[in-house]
Structure formats: structure tokens, C-alpha cells
Design a protein around this motif. Sequence first.
Motif, mmCIF file in Angstrom:
data_model
loop_
_atom_site.group_PDB
_atom_site.id
_atom_site.type_symbol
_atom_site.label_atom_id
_atom_site.label_comp_id
_atom_site.label_asym_id
_atom_site.label_seq_id
_atom_site.Cartn_x
_atom_site.Cartn_y
_atom_site.Cartn_z
ATOM 1 N N LEU A 21 0.834 -1.209 0.000
ATOM 2 C CA LEU A 21 0.000 0.000 0.000
ATOM 3 C C LEU A 21 0.869 1.260 0.000
ATOM 4 O O LEU A 21 0.527 2.254 -0.644
ATOM 5 C CB LEU A 21 -0.929 0.003 1.220
ATOM 6 N N ALA A 22 1.990 1.192 0.707
ATOM 7 C CA ALA A 22 2.889 2.356 0.759
ATOM 8 C C ALA A 22 3.376 2.697 -0.647
ATOM 9 O O ALA A 22 3.380 3.866 -1.054
ATOM 10 C CB ALA A 22 4.066 2.068 1.689
ATOM 11 N N VAL A 23 3.751 1.675 -1.405
ATOM 12 C CA VAL A 23 4.225 1.912 -2.770
ATOM 13 C C VAL A 23 3.083 2.417 -3.648
ATOM 14 O O VAL A 23 3.238 3.380 -4.414
ATOM 15 C CB VAL A 23 4.831 0.617 -3.374
ATOM 16 N N LEU A 34 5.905 4.921 6.235
ATOM 17 C CA LEU A 34 5.599 3.571 6.711
ATOM 18 C C LEU A 34 6.159 3.437 8.126
ATOM 19 O O LEU A 34 7.368 3.562 8.331
ATOM 20 C CB LEU A 34 6.263 2.568 5.765
ATOM 21 N N LEU A 35 5.273 3.241 9.077
ATOM 22 C CA LEU A 35 5.720 3.121 10.469
ATOM 23 C C LEU A 35 5.644 1.658 10.887
ATOM 24 O O LEU A 35 4.572 1.050 10.869
ATOM 25 C CB LEU A 35 4.838 3.985 11.386
ATOM 26 N N SER A 42 9.684 -6.627 9.770
ATOM 27 C CA SER A 42 9.576 -7.051 8.365
ATOM 28 C C SER A 42 9.490 -5.863 7.411
ATOM 29 O O SER A 42 10.133 -5.858 6.354
ATOM 30 C CB SER A 42 8.336 -7.934 8.165
ATOM 31 N N ALA A 43 8.710 -4.863 7.787
ATOM 32 C CA ALA A 43 8.556 -3.700 6.900
ATOM 33 C C ALA A 43 9.869 -2.922 6.791
ATOM 34 O O ALA A 43 10.229 -2.439 5.714
ATOM 35 C CB ALA A 43 7.437 -2.792 7.412
ATOM 36 N N SER A 44 10.586 -2.829 7.899
ATOM 37 C CA SER A 44 11.879 -2.125 7.880
ATOM 38 C C SER A 44 12.875 -2.871 7.001
ATOM 39 O O SER A 44 13.617 -2.260 6.226
ATOM 40 C CB SER A 44 12.445 -2.004 9.288
ATOM 41 N N LEU A 45 12.870 -4.188 7.132
ATOM 42 C CA LEU A 45 13.781 -4.999 6.318
ATOM 43 C C LEU A 45 13.435 -4.826 4.838
ATOM 44 O O LEU A 45 14.322 -4.693 3.994
ATOM 45 C CB LEU A 45 13.654 -6.471 6.724
ATOM 46 N N TRP A 46 12.143 -4.784 4.557
ATOM 47 C CA TRP A 46 11.688 -4.594 3.176
ATOM 48 C C TRP A 46 12.210 -3.248 2.626
ATOM 49 O O TRP A 46 12.686 -3.177 1.493
ATOM 50 C CB TRP A 46 10.159 -4.653 3.152
ATOM 51 N N THR A 47 12.158 -2.197 3.420
ATOM 52 C CA THR A 47 12.644 -0.893 2.922
ATOM 53 C C THR A 47 14.162 -0.917 2.738
ATOM 54 O O THR A 47 14.687 -0.272 1.841
ATOM 55 C CB THR A 47 12.267 0.280 3.854
ATOM 56 N N GLN A 48 14.850 -1.691 3.597
ATOM 57 C CA GLN A 48 16.306 -1.807 3.422
ATOM 58 C C GLN A 48 16.637 -2.504 2.102
ATOM 59 O O GLN A 48 17.535 -2.085 1.381
ATOM 60 C CB GLN A 48 16.918 -2.582 4.586
ATOM 61 N N LEU A 49 15.871 -3.566 1.805
ATOM 62 C CA LEU A 49 16.076 -4.269 0.526
ATOM 63 C C LEU A 49 15.826 -3.315 -0.636
ATOM 64 O O LEU A 49 16.551 -3.275 -1.616
ATOM 65 C CB LEU A 49 15.102 -5.455 0.405
ATOM 66 N N THR A 78 1.576 15.389 10.566
ATOM 67 C CA THR A 78 1.660 16.803 10.176
ATOM 68 C C THR A 78 2.614 16.980 9.002
ATOM 69 O O THR A 78 2.637 18.018 8.369
ATOM 70 C CB THR A 78 2.146 17.682 11.346
ATOM 71 N N ARG A 79 3.434 15.941 8.736
ATOM 72 C CA ARG A 79 4.457 16.091 7.714
ATOM 73 C C ARG A 79 4.271 15.199 6.485
ATOM 74 O O ARG A 79 4.948 15.368 5.482
ATOM 75 C CB ARG A 79 5.839 15.831 8.331
ATOM 76 N N TYR A 80 3.396 14.219 6.596
ATOM 77 C CA TYR A 80 3.184 13.295 5.472
ATOM 78 C C TYR A 80 1.699 13.237 5.124
ATOM 79 O O TYR A 80 0.848 13.418 5.985
ATOM 80 C CB TYR A 80 3.682 11.888 5.829
ATOM 81 N N ASP A 81 1.416 12.924 3.846
ATOM 82 C CA ASP A 81 0.019 12.791 3.413
ATOM 83 C C ASP A 81 -0.603 11.544 4.049
ATOM 84 O O ASP A 81 -1.727 11.574 4.527
ATOM 85 C CB ASP A 81 -0.069 12.636 1.891
ATOM 86 N N ASP A 82 0.153 10.455 3.977
ATOM 87 C CA ASP A 82 -0.361 9.170 4.467
ATOM 88 C C ASP A 82 0.617 8.531 5.435
ATOM 89 O O ASP A 82 1.824 8.480 5.155
ATOM 90 C CB ASP A 82 -0.554 8.195 3.302
ATOM 91 N N ILE A 83 0.099 8.040 6.533
ATOM 92 C CA ILE A 83 0.896 7.245 7.461
ATOM 93 C C ILE A 83 0.306 5.832 7.415
ATOM 94 O O ILE A 83 -0.895 5.653 7.663
ATOM 95 C CB ILE A 83 0.800 7.752 8.919
ATOM 96 N N ILE A 84 1.128 4.871 7.079
ATOM 97 C CA ILE A 84 0.677 3.475 7.072
ATOM 98 C C ILE A 84 1.441 2.757 8.188
ATOM 99 O O ILE A 84 2.674 2.735 8.197
ATOM 100 C CB ILE A 84 0.937 2.817 5.704
ATOM 101 N N ILE A 85 0.683 2.233 9.131
ATOM 102 C CA ILE A 85 1.307 1.608 10.304
ATOM 103 C C ILE A 85 1.192 0.093 10.191
ATOM 104 O O ILE A 85 0.107 -0.446 9.973
ATOM 105 C CB ILE A 85 0.611 2.070 11.605
#
Lengths: 214, 101
Positions: A21-23, A34-35, A42-49, A78-85
Amino acid sequence: MIVLIGGEKCGSSKSTLATNLAVARALLGHDVFLLDTDTQGSASLWTQLRDAADIKPHIACMQKFGQGVQAAIRDLATRYDDIIIDAGGRDSAELRASLVVCQRVYTPVQSSQFDLWSLEKMDELVATAKGFNALLEAYIVVTRAPTNIMMQEVGEARAFLQDFAHYTLAHTVIYERAAWRKASRQGRAVIELDRQDYKASNELKLLCEEIFRE
Amino acid sequence: MSEHHSFSRRPRNVEEFIQEANVPVPVRPADAEPLPWAQAREDVTKPYQLRLPEKHYLMLKYIADKTPYSMHAFCLDTLLKAIETKALEISRVNHFTHKAD
């Protein structure tokens, strides 16, 4: 919009949905954060990849745990359009903190493994969170549904899931397709694969439209 | 539907709701050994030499050339977030490990 992809059940595709969804939102021109509040990361690892392979758009991501989650989400909003947690598969402080600040929570549930106890617990958590967050909308999204049309699991799951008082069933169903796993392994979304699975891509598009509708 | 109910009563406020999670926010006991950075001063900086492989040194230089970051600012921005996240994660895990013992 602040969207929580969270629930108590492990292995129900929470991180897969959150990252995809973030992409999808970033490709539509939205500024997305993406929080990752899951200790598995897993999400952090995905962003590292993703960053290692220099895949654009860059998805800003941070892991956050503990008491600061609520404040962090409010600040990020306040700084991003979308926050996906992406909240891990357990009843954690991070899951609860996210519930009281998000606008929509989507709880992925595997069609073959819907679990009465964990869903009842989530239904209660949502009910309590609504006391502090009146705008909260809660949805269940059926994931990893069998693609075999002879299997009746999706219909059965839909019938079963209609009983929850504080949840609404999402229209979009995410089917079990190799493309989801392949994309995750590469730090990509299904819509970014070289050889696209158009059915998976369409499911992501539909889910994204459903979640981020006005 | 079963009659299972996990809340014996409604939490009075958001803090109570969050604290009642099965995996609660760790609260360090008052007698716990203070974390090494507990008394750190905001105005003090400590030098630490970073040894990078040549490839990454050149990549860092490239980042500095192509973005508003300086080499130092980029490292600082990236490292501080990672250090804080990891240190908090470890202090939390240790707290629970010690509790389990």
C-alpha cells in the motif's frame, strides 16, 4: 490519512499489505510514511532491501516502539500525506496506541485460518479504542484466499466475519499468489515486478482505492 | 460467539488502555540500574571515528555532492535514529529478560 494494518494474528499478510500500500500510494504522488511497530521488523527490512536495490520511489520508514508511538504518529501526520502503520501480530502497546490515533484499521484475516478468539479480542479492542477515537473505522480484509474457484473458503469467511459488531468486511479480497511473496523478497510491491501478475496488481489497486477513499 | 471478554472494566483513559496491552509498554522499575545515557547532557557532543570501506566512503561523498547533506550531517541523521531505536529495543528486551528470570 492514518491507516493501521494491524491485528493479533501472525502470518496474515500485515507487512505485505502495509508495504504494498505504501508503494501504491507513493506512485500516485502521495507523500507516504511507513511506520513499523512490529519487533520482527519485516517492513523495515523490506525498505532496506528496496533502498539497497535503489528502487524508486523511496519509502520513508521507521521502527518505533513503546510509549512514544502515539506522539510519533501525530507528529508524522503533520508532515506526510499518508501514514501506514504495520502493527505486529499481538496485543501490544503499539497496536493500542495506533488504534487511538488512526482513522482506519484494516485487520487482515487468512480465509483458511480465521480465529474466533483473536478476532473477538480485536473487536473488543476496536470497541474500546472507539471510545477514545470516535472517527475510527475498522475493517477486516480477507487475505491469502485460495485461487481455486471450487474452494468455498472466501464465502464461508465472509459469512463468519459478518458477526463482528465493530468491524465491517472490506470488499476487496487478497488471493494467495506467488507475486506477493516474490515482491516482498525483492523489496518491491506487486505492481513493480518485472513480470507483473495483473490479478495481484489489480487486487492491490482495488484495496488501495477502498482504503484511501474520501 | 463465545462469551470471552478480555476487559473486566473499561479503561478510564488512553494511557490506561495502552498500558493494559498483553505486551505492555515496559516501565523500568524505580530500582532498576539507570541506563548509561540517563544523565547525558544535550549540549555535549562526543567524537567517534567512523571507519568506512572505501566504496561506502565514496558513496557517502557522492551523497554529499548530490544532496544538501554534508557527509557528517547525513551520517548523523541516519545513525541517530538507528542508535535510538536499537538502544531502546535492547533496553526493553533486557528488561523483560530479567523479569522472566
